[in-house]
Design an enzyme around this catalytic site. Sequence first.
Site, PDB file in Angstrom:
ATOM      1  N   CYS A   1       0.866  -1.177   0.000  1.00 39.99           N
ATOM      2  CA  CYS A   1       0.000   0.000   0.000  1.00 39.99           C
ATOM      3  C   CYS A   1       0.902   1.226   0.000  1.00 39.99           C
ATOM      4  O   CYS A   1       1.625   1.465   0.979  1.00 39.99           O
ATOM      5  CB  CYS A   1      -0.915  -0.003   1.216  1.00 39.99           C
ATOM      6  SG  CYS A   1      -2.021   1.430   1.277  1.00 39.99           S
TER       7      CYS A   1
ATOM      8  N   CYS B   1      -5.259   6.203  -3.660  1.00 39.71           N
ATOM      9  CA  CYS B   1      -4.547   4.924  -3.676  1.00 39.71           C
ATOM     10  C   CYS B   1      -3.143   5.218  -4.188  1.00 39.71           C
ATOM     11  O   CYS B   1      -2.977   5.636  -5.337  1.00 39.71           O
ATOM     12  CB  CYS B   1      -5.249   3.912  -4.574  1.00 39.71           C
ATOM     13  SG  CYS B   1      -4.353   2.341  -4.755  1.00 39.71           S
TER      14      CYS B   1
END
Length: 293
Positions: free
Chosen positions: A88, A231
Site C-alpha cells: 500500500c 490509492c
Amino acid sequence: MGIDLQFTKGHGTGNDFVLVADPDGRLDLSPEQIRGICDRQFGVGADGIIRAVRSANLDAGAAALAEDDTAEWFMDYWNADGTVSEMCGNGIRVYTRFLLDQGLAELGAGETLPIGTRSGVRDVQRNATGYQVDLGRWRLEPGETLVRAKNLAVARPGLGINVGNPHVVIALADEDELTEVDLTFIPQLDPDPAGGANVEFVLPHDPLVVDGVGRIRMRVHERGSGETLSCGTGAVAAALATRHWAGAGAPNQWRVEVPGGVLGVRMFPTEDGEHVSLSGPAELVFTGTLKLA
C-alpha cells in the site's frame, strides 16, 4: 474475555488506516474483527488496518530479512474486508510516520528506512511533501483487460500494471465520465485476474505536460476496500499507464490528483532496471482505545 486495542488513526491524502503497534507479533486479529474495526458506521472506520510488527516476529517477515537484514519493521497490511494486501503506497508512508511517532524507529534527513512488506523491502525517505517511498521495479502485464463499470456507457480496454500489487488502468474521455462513473459497484474485469485487481479511472489534463511534469486526475476502486479517496500504488500505476500511452518523449515525473489530494510519481533508472517512487503527505489524526470481544 475482551482486549483493549490501542490504535492510531492516520491517512495519506484521505486513504485512511487504523494502525496498531505489536512489535512482538502477539496480536492475532481475525478477518471478522478487521471488518468490524474498519466499518465506518459501527467501528473506527478505515480503508484498512496496518500492524507494526518486527520482521523477526512474523513468518512473512523472514523473506524481508533475507532481502535486507536491516528491515527491522514489517508492514502487516489488511484491507477493510479482512483480506491481506501485498502493498500500500499511501499506507507505507503513514506507517513510517507512525513508527517515528511511537519512537519505534528513527529517520533523519537524507537517511533511508527499509520497511518489509509482502512485496519485498521498500525504502522510505523524508521529502518536502512528507515522505517518499521507492516502490522498486514495476511490470507491464501481457494482454488486455476489458473493464465495465456502472454509468460508463461503453466497456474500455484496461492496461495491467503490477507495482507490487495488481492494477488495471483505463483512460476516460472527459470530465463527465470521471464524475459519473459509479464506483459503489465493483468494476467487472474480463478476464478477471486471479485474486482481483485495483482499478484506476484516469483523465489526462489538457495540456498533459506542463514544465516537464505530466498531469492526470484519477479515481480508484480498491480491491477489498471499494472506492477510496486515494490509492498510492494506484497513482503510480495510473502515471505509468499514461506515460505508456503517451509514447516517446513522455515525462518521468507526474502529478496525480486524487479526490483526497495530490501525489507525486517519479520513474528513474537503477542498476536492476527502472524503479518508480511515490511521494506525498502522511498524517496521524487521533489515538484511541477499542474494546474487542
